[in-house]
Design an enzyme around this catalytic site. Structure first.
Site, PDB file in Angstrom:
ATOM      1  N   SER A 126      36.510   6.099  96.462  1.00  0.00           N
ATOM      2  CA  SER A 126      37.222   5.911  97.634  1.00  0.00           C
ATOM      3  C   SER A 126      37.641   7.518  97.523  1.00  0.00           C
ATOM      4  CB  SER A 126      38.165   5.016  97.803  1.00  0.00           C
ATOM      5  OG  SER A 126      38.852   5.263  99.062  1.00  0.00           O
ATOM      6  N   TYR A 146      46.028   1.224  94.267  1.00  0.00           N
ATOM      7  CA  TYR A 146      44.723   1.458  94.723  1.00  0.00           C
ATOM      8  C   TYR A 146      44.063   2.952  94.311  1.00  0.00           C
ATOM      9  CZ  TYR A 146      40.724   1.105  97.466  1.00  0.00           C
ATOM     10  OH  TYR A 146      39.136   0.979  98.134  1.00  0.00           O
TER      11      TYR A 146
HETATM   12  N1  NAP Z   1      36.760  -0.740 103.791  1.00  0.00           N
HETATM   13  C1  NAP Z   1      37.310   0.647 103.443  1.00  0.00           C
HETATM   14  O1  NAP Z   1      37.979   1.388 104.081  1.00  0.00           O
HETATM   15  C2  NAP Z   1      36.811   1.089 101.857  1.00  0.00           C
HETATM   16  C3  NAP Z   1      37.260   2.637 101.930  1.00  0.00           C
HETATM   17  C4  NAP Z   1      36.606   3.013 100.516  1.00  0.00           C
HETATM   18  C5  NAP Z   1      36.226   2.291  99.673  1.00  0.00           C
HETATM   19  N2  NAP Z   1      36.227   0.842  99.769  1.00  0.00           N
HETATM   20  C6  NAP Z   1      35.565   0.089  98.659  1.00  0.00           C
HETATM   21  O2  NAP Z   1      34.575  -0.563  99.177  1.00  0.00           O
HETATM   22  C7  NAP Z   1      34.306  -1.812  98.175  1.00  0.00           C
HETATM   23  C8  NAP Z   1      33.912  -2.829  99.186  1.00  0.00           C
HETATM   24  O3  NAP Z   1      34.696  -2.937 100.158  1.00  0.00           O
HETATM   25  P1  NAP Z   1      34.612  -3.480 101.638  1.00  0.00           P
HETATM   26  O4  NAP Z   1      35.435  -2.673 102.652  1.00  0.00           O
HETATM   27  O5  NAP Z   1      33.240  -3.853 101.992  1.00  0.00           O
HETATM   28  O6  NAP Z   1      35.499  -4.985 101.423  1.00  0.00           O
HETATM   29  P2  NAP Z   1      34.960  -6.474 102.162  1.00  0.00           P
HETATM   30  O7  NAP Z   1      34.507  -6.528 103.368  1.00  0.00           O
HETATM   31  O8  NAP Z   1      36.224  -7.056 101.735  1.00  0.00           O
HETATM   32  O9  NAP Z   1      34.121  -7.138 101.159  1.00  0.00           O
HETATM   33  C9  NAP Z   1      34.656  -7.087  99.795  1.00  0.00           C
HETATM   34  C10 NAP Z   1      33.456  -7.967  99.077  1.00  0.00           C
HETATM   35  O10 NAP Z   1      33.799  -8.116  97.547  1.00  0.00           O
HETATM   36  C11 NAP Z   1      33.649  -9.616  97.258  1.00  0.00           C
HETATM   37  N3  NAP Z   1      34.704  -9.692  96.299  1.00  0.00           N
HETATM   38  C12 NAP Z   1      36.180  -9.509  96.290  1.00  0.00           C
HETATM   39  N4  NAP Z   1      36.728  -9.802  95.084  1.00  0.00           N
HETATM   40  C13 NAP Z   1      35.865 -10.178  94.151  1.00  0.00           C
HETATM   41  C14 NAP Z   1      35.670 -10.754  92.827  1.00  0.00           C
HETATM   42  N5  NAP Z   1      36.938 -10.834  92.402  1.00  0.00           N
HETATM   43  N6  NAP Z   1      34.609 -11.023  92.107  1.00  0.00           N
HETATM   44  C15 NAP Z   1      33.493 -10.618  92.871  1.00  0.00           C
HETATM   45  N7  NAP Z   1      33.555 -10.461  94.136  1.00  0.00           N
HETATM   46  C16 NAP Z   1      34.501 -10.196  94.829  1.00  0.00           C
HETATM   47  C17 NAP Z   1      33.946 -10.115  98.439  1.00  0.00           C
HETATM   48  O11 NAP Z   1      33.300 -11.604  98.307  1.00  0.00           O
HETATM   49  P3  NAP Z   1      34.175 -12.817  98.094  1.00  0.00           P
HETATM   50  O12 NAP Z   1      35.756 -12.765  98.506  1.00  0.00           O
HETATM   51  O13 NAP Z   1      33.405 -13.930  98.119  1.00  0.00           O
HETATM   52  O14 NAP Z   1      34.357 -12.582  96.364  1.00  0.00           O
HETATM   53  C18 NAP Z   1      33.237  -9.316  99.280  1.00  0.00           C
HETATM   54  O15 NAP Z   1      31.815  -9.667  99.178  1.00  0.00           O
HETATM   55  C19 NAP Z   1      35.574  -1.978  97.596  1.00  0.00           C
HETATM   56  O16 NAP Z   1      35.479  -1.422  96.164  1.00  0.00           O
HETATM   57  C20 NAP Z   1      36.550  -1.001  98.139  1.00  0.00           C
HETATM   58  O17 NAP Z   1      37.626  -0.574  97.141  1.00  0.00           O
HETATM   59  C21 NAP Z   1      36.276   0.492 100.879  1.00  0.00           C
END
Ligand code: NAP
Length: 270
Positions: A154, A164
């Site tokens: 990120s 984070y």
């Molecule tokens: N959105 C942003 O602004 C942003 C920015 C920079 C980086 N990121 C990174 O991008 C990645 C994805 O985030 P996102 O924004 O797509 O979030 P999201 O929409 O909340 O999706 C998170 C996904 O991870 C799964 N997950 C969460 N905890 C888990 C666990 N303990 N074991 C297995 N699966 C798990 C969730 O499914 P379940 O709940 O069913 O497990 C879901 O499929 C993360 O690493 C985040 O740090 C996000």
């Protein structure tokens, strides 16, 4: 900011084929990667905790793209869940050619909290599982002489915004180190550095987003598509959008007192 390209890892025109395993595949960025890879005719292995949602996502992707979709319900912060997914990389019958190391969540806690259980479980998911699965993917791909790994870090990892940021800073350094360790093996590693992406991430973590200007929001499908394009170009880092390329450059090269002041202003709005 110079983008590092490994000439010895020049990739085939279309490096995406066979099976792609995606963690966090039911929502947001992971789901966007699943769609983008299915559109490239990859068969999928989807990993997340919620089994019903995994099954529904699999049906949707099979219907939309006609690809094979396996599901693996596992909590990656848990030893047994992590072990089950690690074993999937060792299946010679259906090797994983592309690994998207994506599952994660936001973390909005004080560093002064005496109870560190929330941070401990974030470490298990976003450091330990990233390390164990990246190693399993790297070993099996290296043995076959090809493969692609994308680690989702990120832009937050470049600025001091709490636990984070510290975790994502680790992911970025880890990912670049993995790329170095696998250089010349035929396995390509890209570090994805998104800024704010519209997903369930902020709501799940209870992070307020009203103060974030609209121009800073990214679309998850675009982030995934652009990242796969960067991988195919042999890039070791993918920063989505020109705006975030500029902001990343500032975060890495501006005087640290200025970076700290901006980080403090962002923290104040959450
Ligand atoms: N959105 C942003 O602004 C942003 C920015 C920079 C980086 N990121 C990174 O991008 C990645 C994805 O985030 P996102 O924004 O797509 O979030 P999201 O929409 O909340 O999706 C998170 C996904 O991870 C799964 N997950 C969460 N905890 C888990 C666990 N303990 N074991 C297995 N699966 C798990 C969730 O499914 P379940 O709940 O069913 O497990 C879901 O499929 C993360 O690493 C985040 O740090 C996000």
């Amino acid at each position: 900011m110079a983008t590092l390209v490994w000439p010895e890892l020049a990739l085939p025109a279309d490096p995406f084929h066979g099976h792609a395993l995606i963690t966090g595949a039911t929502s947001g960025i992971g789901l966007a990667f699943a769609r983008a890879l299915a559109a490239k005719r990859c068969d999928l292995v989807l990993v997340a905790r919620n089994e019903d949602r995994l099954a529904a996502t699999a049906v949707e992707l099979r219907n939309d793209f006609g690809v094979d979709v396996e599901i693996l319900a596992a909590d990656l912060a848990d030893q047994d869940g992590l072990a089950a997914v690690t074993r999937r990389f060792e299946d010679p019958a259906a090797p994983i050619e592309t690994f998207i190391n994506c599952a994660g969540h936001g973390l909005h806690v004080s560093l002064l909290e005496q109870d560190t259980s929330t941070i401990d479980s974030a470490h298990a998911l976003m450091i330990r599982a990233v390390l164990i699965l990246g190693g399993a993917a790297g070993r099996s791909m290296k043995a076959r002489g090809h493969g692609v790994i994308v680690n989702v870090a990120s832009v937050a990892g470049l600025i001091p915004m709490g636990a984070y940021s510290a975790i994502k800073s680790w992911v970025a350094t880890y990912s670049e180190s993995l790329a170095l360790e696998l250089a010349g093996s035929g396995v390509h590693v890209t570090t994805l550095m998104p800024g704010w992406v519209r997903t369930e991430f902020h709501q799940r973590a209870g992070i307020r987003t009203e103060s974030i200007p609209g121009v800073l929001w990214l679309d998850a499908d675009r982030v995934a598509r652009d990242c796969l394009r960067d991988v195919a170009r042999g890039r070791s880092r993918s920063v989505p959008s020109k705006l975030y390329v500029a902001l990343t450059c500032l975060a890495e090269h501006a005087p640290r007192p200025l970076v700290r002041r901006v980080a403090a202003a962002i923290r104040g709005g959450r």
